[in-house]
Each structure stands twice: as C-alpha cells, then as structure tokens.
Design a protein around this motif. Structure first.
Motif, PDB file in Angstrom:
ATOM      1  N   THR A 115      -7.301   1.734   7.453  1.00 28.80           N
ATOM      2  CA  THR A 115      -6.339   0.708   7.419  1.00 28.80           C
ATOM      3  C   THR A 115      -5.090   0.889   6.752  1.00 28.80           C
ATOM      4  N   MET A 116      -3.947   0.098   6.989  1.00 28.50           N
ATOM      5  CA  MET A 116      -2.831   0.121   6.203  1.00 28.50           C
ATOM      6  C   MET A 116      -3.040   0.254   4.596  1.00 28.50           C
ATOM      7  N   ASN A 117      -4.076  -0.556   4.004  1.00 25.62           N
ATOM      8  CA  ASN A 117      -4.433  -0.394   2.765  1.00 25.62           C
ATOM      9  C   ASN A 117      -4.795   0.993   2.197  1.00 25.62           C
ATOM     10  N   ASP A 118      -5.580   1.784   3.106  1.00 30.66           N
ATOM     11  CA  ASP A 118      -6.059   3.160   2.824  1.00 30.66           C
ATOM     12  C   ASP A 118      -4.895   3.602   2.786  1.00 30.66           C
ATOM     13  N   ILE A 119      -4.034   3.781   3.553  1.00 37.43           N
ATOM     14  CA  ILE A 119      -2.695   4.655   3.723  1.00 37.43           C
ATOM     15  C   ILE A 119      -2.107   4.068   2.490  1.00 37.43           C
ATOM     16  N   VAL A 120      -1.661   3.137   1.962  1.00 35.12           N
ATOM     17  CA  VAL A 120      -0.605   2.716   0.938  1.00 35.12           C
ATOM     18  C   VAL A 120      -1.416   3.268  -0.325  1.00 35.12           C
ATOM     19  N   SER A 121      -2.646   3.074  -0.605  1.00 35.62           N
ATOM     20  CA  SER A 121      -3.395   3.594  -1.768  1.00 35.62           C
ATOM     21  C   SER A 121      -3.506   4.975  -1.820  1.00 35.62           C
ATOM     22  N   SER A 127       1.497   9.856  -5.408  1.00 32.67           N
ATOM     23  CA  SER A 127       2.949   9.643  -6.272  1.00 32.67           C
ATOM     24  C   SER A 127       2.523   9.591  -7.849  1.00 32.67           C
ATOM     25  N   GLU A 128       1.390   9.369  -8.296  1.00 39.58           N
ATOM     26  CA  GLU A 128       1.054   9.374  -9.581  1.00 39.58           C
ATOM     27  C   GLU A 128       0.625  10.778  -9.962  1.00 39.58           C
ATOM     28  N   HIS A 129       0.676  11.625  -9.220  1.00 41.31           N
ATOM     29  CA  HIS A 129       0.125  13.194  -9.742  1.00 41.31           C
ATOM     30  C   HIS A 129       1.526  13.724  -9.697  1.00 41.31           C
TER      31      HIS A 129
END
Length: 129
Positions: A115-121, A127-129
C-alpha cells in the motif's frame, strides 16, 4: 529496496461469489480496508474490493448488500507487480495510476499486497537512520 521486503504477506482474500455483506464481515474480521478478490480459475485475474467501493455500491444500490456479489463491483483486473520489483518503480506506478494498493505476484500467484502507507512508512524509517 524490493517490494517483497515491505509487502504484507498475509493478505485477506475473498471469493468473487461472496456477497458485499460477507466482504464487509471479512474486512472487519481481518481489520483491513480492502480484500483481494480470488481468481475464479487459473487463467483469471485477481481483483480488489475496498471500503470505498463498498460504500459507493451501498449508496448506488440503496443498501441491498445481500444481492450483490463481490465480482460485480470489484476492480478487476487489479494492477499487479512482481515481488522482485524496486519499490521506487511501484511508488511511481501508484502515483501515476492514482491507486493506493497494488497486488504482488510471484509466479502469477498472490504473494502479498503493498500500500501507499507501506511505502511512505518505509521512506520515513529510512530517513530517520
């Protein structure tokens, strides 16, 4: 990153001959907003039914959800991608086609759902690493 690395593998499915009421019950039972509609035979395509599709059907049919089969209202054929595809290509496809979910296949059989949510997550996590 490949689709197989972030797809949901345990996908909720439903028979194309199930009623809209049965689809709603399955969505509630699995706590999902969509179901992959199974193929009727080996040369058939998968479909997908979502909350939005169900809501549109209820409004259009004035709530008669026991007489309508999933097959009559699902999106079919659904857009599919191979499990080995790069996520960036899938994300681009989703944006261009204005879709939120894509069925993932392995040897023409259901392997998962992304899902789009999977990709955005996944992007946020990277980006946090």
């Amino acid at each position: 990153m490949l689709v197989k690395d972030l797809m949901v593998k345990n996908v909720a499915t439903i028979s194309p001959l199930a009623t809209i009421r049965e689809a709603m019950q399955e969505m509630k039972r699995h706590r999902v907003k969509s179901l992959v509609v199974n193929k009727q035979h080996s040369h058939d395509a998968y479909g997908i039914i979502t909350y939005t599709t169900i809501l549109r059907t209820i409004v259009a049919e004035e709530g008669d959800i026991d007489l309508i089969n999933v097959y009559d209202v699902c999106s079919k054929p659904v857009i599919t991608v191979p499990a080995e595809m790069e996520v960036k290509h899938v994300a681009r496809l989703m944006v261009l086609q204005r879709i939120r979910r894509i069925v993932v296949l392995n040897n023409n059989e259901l392997a998962g759902l992304v899902t789009m949510n999977d990709i955005v997550s996944a992007i946020v996590e990277m980006s946090e690493h």
